[in-house]
Design an enzyme around this catalytic site. Structure first.
Site, mmCIF file in Angstrom:
data_model
loop_
_atom_site.group_PDB
_atom_site.id
_atom_site.type_symbol
_atom_site.label_atom_id
_atom_site.label_comp_id
_atom_site.label_asym_id
_atom_site.label_seq_id
_atom_site.Cartn_x
_atom_site.Cartn_y
_atom_site.Cartn_z
ATOM 1 N N HIS A 69 -10.674 -1.787 4.552
ATOM 2 C CA HIS A 69 -10.506 -1.455 5.773
ATOM 3 C C HIS A 69 -11.212 -0.151 6.566
ATOM 4 C CE1 HIS A 69 -7.902 0.814 3.385
ATOM 5 N NE2 HIS A 69 -7.631 1.562 4.444
ATOM 6 N N ASP A 70 -11.756 0.602 5.283
ATOM 7 C CA ASP A 70 -12.436 1.902 5.549
ATOM 8 C C ASP A 70 -13.883 1.754 5.758
ATOM 9 O OD1 ASP A 70 -10.304 3.823 3.576
ATOM 10 O OD2 ASP A 70 -10.123 3.588 5.630
ATOM 11 N N ASP A 77 -2.699 4.792 -2.300
ATOM 12 C CA ASP A 77 -3.781 5.458 -1.536
ATOM 13 C C ASP A 77 -4.100 6.823 -2.160
ATOM 14 O OD1 ASP A 77 -4.637 5.603 1.353
ATOM 15 O OD2 ASP A 77 -3.858 7.361 1.382
ATOM 16 N N ASP A 137 0.944 -1.454 0.257
ATOM 17 C CA ASP A 137 -0.033 0.051 -0.102
ATOM 18 C C ASP A 137 0.845 1.430 -0.114
ATOM 19 O OD1 ASP A 137 -3.062 0.418 1.747
ATOM 20 O OD2 ASP A 137 -2.043 1.961 0.373
ATOM 21 N N GLU A 172 -6.451 4.078 -5.607
ATOM 22 C CA GLU A 172 -7.816 4.453 -4.940
ATOM 23 C C GLU A 172 -8.258 5.949 -5.486
ATOM 24 O OE1 GLU A 172 -7.364 5.852 -0.897
ATOM 25 O OE2 GLU A 172 -9.466 5.075 -0.208
HETATM 26 O O1 TEU Z 1 -8.793 6.628 2.393
HETATM 27 C C1 TEU Z 1 -9.198 7.970 1.558
HETATM 28 C C2 TEU Z 1 -10.460 8.332 2.210
HETATM 29 O O2 TEU Z 1 -10.816 9.316 1.725
HETATM 30 C C3 TEU Z 1 -11.252 7.393 3.303
HETATM 31 O O3 TEU Z 1 -10.537 7.536 4.293
HETATM 32 C C4 TEU Z 1 -12.472 8.175 3.629
HETATM 33 O O4 TEU Z 1 -12.280 9.428 3.908
HETATM 34 C C5 TEU Z 1 -13.413 7.563 4.500
HETATM 35 O O5 TEU Z 1 -12.480 6.876 5.359
HETATM 36 C C6 TEU Z 1 -14.293 6.237 3.751
HETATM 37 O O6 TEU Z 1 -15.170 6.036 4.983
HETATM 38 C C7 TEU Z 1 -7.470 6.442 2.290
HETATM 39 C C8 TEU Z 1 -7.262 5.320 3.182
HETATM 40 O O7 TEU Z 1 -7.617 4.021 2.636
HETATM 41 C C9 TEU Z 1 -7.619 5.533 4.539
HETATM 42 O O8 TEU Z 1 -7.411 4.480 5.260
HETATM 43 C C10 TEU Z 1 -6.709 6.494 5.171
HETATM 44 O O9 TEU Z 1 -7.259 7.103 6.353
HETATM 45 C C11 TEU Z 1 -6.778 7.828 3.934
HETATM 46 O O10 TEU Z 1 -6.622 7.615 2.523
HETATM 47 C C12 TEU Z 1 -5.624 8.906 4.467
HETATM 48 O O11 TEU Z 1 -4.269 8.046 4.051
#
Ligand code: TEU
Ligand code: CA
Length: 540
Positions: free
Chosen positions: A316-317, A200, A99, A242
């Site tokens: 994971h989000d 990311d 990642d 992403e």
């Molecule tokens: O996520 C991008 C992002 O926009 C998400 O965090 C979104 O804001 C929300 O969480 C969706 O539910 C990426 C990574 O996947 C995330 O884990 C990181 O926190 C973020 O970027 C910053 O690096």
């Protein structure tokens, strides 16, 4: 076959290392833990593992704030461990996808520590600095994690940009030195034998903050094509960006078959269909099912032959899909299998998020048992602006990222076999009923269902390369589609809800068919489906 690539024919498994398997009793998952579970993943049949970040990090955003891109954080292990993981995975025909967090670094990265020392410092321009306006931030750009996107640094008398937490300063991609440092780092990882990269929030790197442009900046594809030329194109990698702001048009650039950018992207149009119009993920609305069919079908048909889809419900989000759009009570098993059938029958590379193959569910913890910076900031912000505690908690229960981050449930022993110590976040109390050990020994489990779907993808080219066509577009409960490749036709029928549904099979599909997989043990009567019933057929 349209220029077939290994990453079109495989299924990727996403591991959130912090919550996967702890081996040293500190309550945090680690690389040795992943190595100890490779046979489980090989049994599932996946061909690649996407690792959420394990590089050095103060863990402000659980590793998405990197302070050394070329070293492993001691809590996860060492460079030797990652090299062992890469090699042990290769023995099982599994590639490791790292990642890459390139939009921002940690505020503890040496680059940022130097940059803050002064405008004449060689690293000052590695970040995005602006003067304030009469003692206030340069403009009203906001951070995804709440508050202003600008943070004041007194010793410099300037603000720096952070689209995420205050401790994640945005890197300045307009600076060729930043880009070259990044390319050197990526080539260093490629020399270690990694099989690919997840990028990311890569659609933010060409931001123009003075014009309040964050995603899809004018120079975005110029930078991505340079990145790809200087690194990825030297290998045979799976690269997935992403890109929350992608449309099919832009995705045709991102995953151009000429290999000029990425293999594919994660787009999130389907993920945003249970939000109130024009609001964010915390302002809940029921899923618009007809829109879900229309959006997923649009991405299937508009990319066909010109680009490549990723297929996912979870990461994971995101909250766990069986709780979000399935039924995590009476029909947990059937609905988990139905959601898997619906996704894995489509065109694109499927991604399985750790625990999805077990039907793991969301959690409803008291606030103090949650850990994620995003939801904790949201709680603070909404309490201060007068929201009721209960209303905020409902949003957190529905969409909080910790739903996906409770420890992997391995067995019914204490802490679900995840750790011998105290887990960094509570294990979902339903681990005694939902765990890998139980799934492995039950031939009708969700695990074995996923294993069979992965095997079917390897067996039938129509699943990988077939043309997609939606059926029953106006039906409010049934999601049906066909895939065709030459003389072969695959038919997928999913009852997305908990009522019995009946339907008229189109004349041209009424002929003899072979049932490949279904989530009910007996054959339904023709023209009807039971609650959450899913069936995948090969037409004779
Ligand atoms: O996520 C991008 C992002 O926009 C998400 O965090 C979104 O804001 C929300 O969480 C969706 O539910 C990426 C990574 O996947 C995330 O884990 C990181 O926190 C973020 O970027 C910053 O690096
Ligand atoms: Ca550990």
């Amino acid at each position: 076959m349209e220029n077939n690539k290994w990453w079109k024919e495989t299924v990727v498994y996403q591991i959130y290392p912090r919550s996967f398997q702890d081996t040293n009793g500190d309550g945090i998952g680690d690389l040795k833990g992943i190595i100890s579970r490779l046979d489980y993943l090989a049994e599932l049949g996946i061909g690649a593992i996407w690792l959420s970040p394990v590089c050095k990090s103060p863990q402000d955003d659980n590793g998405y704030d990197i302070s050394d891109y070329q070293d492993i954080d001691p809590m996860f292990g060492s460079l030797e461990d990652i090299e062992l993981l890469i090699n042990e995975s290769k023995k099982r025909n599994i590639r490791i996808v790292m990642d890459l967090v390139l939009n921002h670094s940690s505020d503890e990265h040496p680059w940022f520590l130097e940059a803050k020392k002064g405008k004449d410092n060689p690293y000052y321009d590695y970040y995005v600095w602006r003067d304030g306006v009469e003692g206030t931030p340069p403009n009203d750009l906001r951070s995804c994690f709440g508050g202003s996107a600008w943070e004041w640094v007194p010793e410099l008398g300037q603000y720096y940009l952070h689209l995420f937490s205050v401790r994640q300063p945005d890197l300045n991609w307009d600076n060729p030195k930043v880009r070259q440092e990044i390319y050197d780092m990526i080539n260093w990882w490629m020399d270690k034998g990694v099989g690919g990269f997840r990028l990311d929030v890569i659609d933010l790197i060409a931001k123009e903050p003075d014009r309040k442009i964050t995603a899809n900046g004018p120079k975005l594809h110029t930078y991505i094509q340079e990145l790809s030329r200087e690194t990825f194109q030297k290998g045979d990698l799976l690269t997935v960006g992403e890109t929350w702001g992608a449309t099919p048009e832009i995705a045709k650039l991102y995953s151009n078959p000429d290999g000029s950018e990425f293999s594919m992207v994660f787009q999130f149009e389907h993920i945003m269909l249970d939000e109130q119009e024009g609001k964010g993920k915390w302002d809940l609305a029921p899923l618009d099912f007809l829109k879900l069919k229309q959006v997923l079908s649009k991405w299937q048909t508009e990319l066909k032959g010109e680009a490549w889809n990723s297929l996912f419900w979870n990461n994971h989000d995101l909250p766990r899909i069986v709780s979000r759009w399935g039924n995590d009570g009476e029909y947990r098993v059937e609905s988990a299998k139905m959601l898997a059938t619906l996704l894995h029958g489509m065109q694109g590379t499927p991604y399985i998020y750790q625990g999805e193959e077990l039907g793991m569910t969301n959690v409803r913890y008291p606030l103090e048992d949650f850990r994620d910076i995003e939801l904790l900031n949201l709680y603070k912000e909404r309490i201060e602006s007068g929201y009721a505690h209960e209303e905020i908690m409902e949003s957190i229960y529905a969409k909080g990222r910790d739903n996906a981050r409770t420890p992997m449930q391995w067995d019914a022993s204490e802490h679900a076999g995840f750790t011998a110590g105290q887990p960094w976040i509570r294990v979902n109390p339903n681990y005694t009923e939902i765990n890998a050990a139980g799934e492995l020994e039950n031939p009708d489990s969700i695990f074995h269902y996923y294993k069979k779907l992965i095997r079917l993808r390897k067996e039938y080219n129509v699943i990988v390369y077939g043309e997609y066509k939606l059926l029953f577009p106006e039906d409010r409960e049934l999601f049906g589609y066909i895939r065709t490749l030459g003389e072969t036709t695959l038919l997928v029928l999913c009852n997305f809800y908990g009522n019995n549904v009946s339907f008229e099979m189109p004349e041209e599909l009424a002929g003899e068919k072979e049932l490949l997989i279904s989530n009910y043990s007996d054959e339904a009567s023709g023209g009807s489906l039971r609650p959450y019933e899913a069936r995948m057929y090969l037409l004779k």
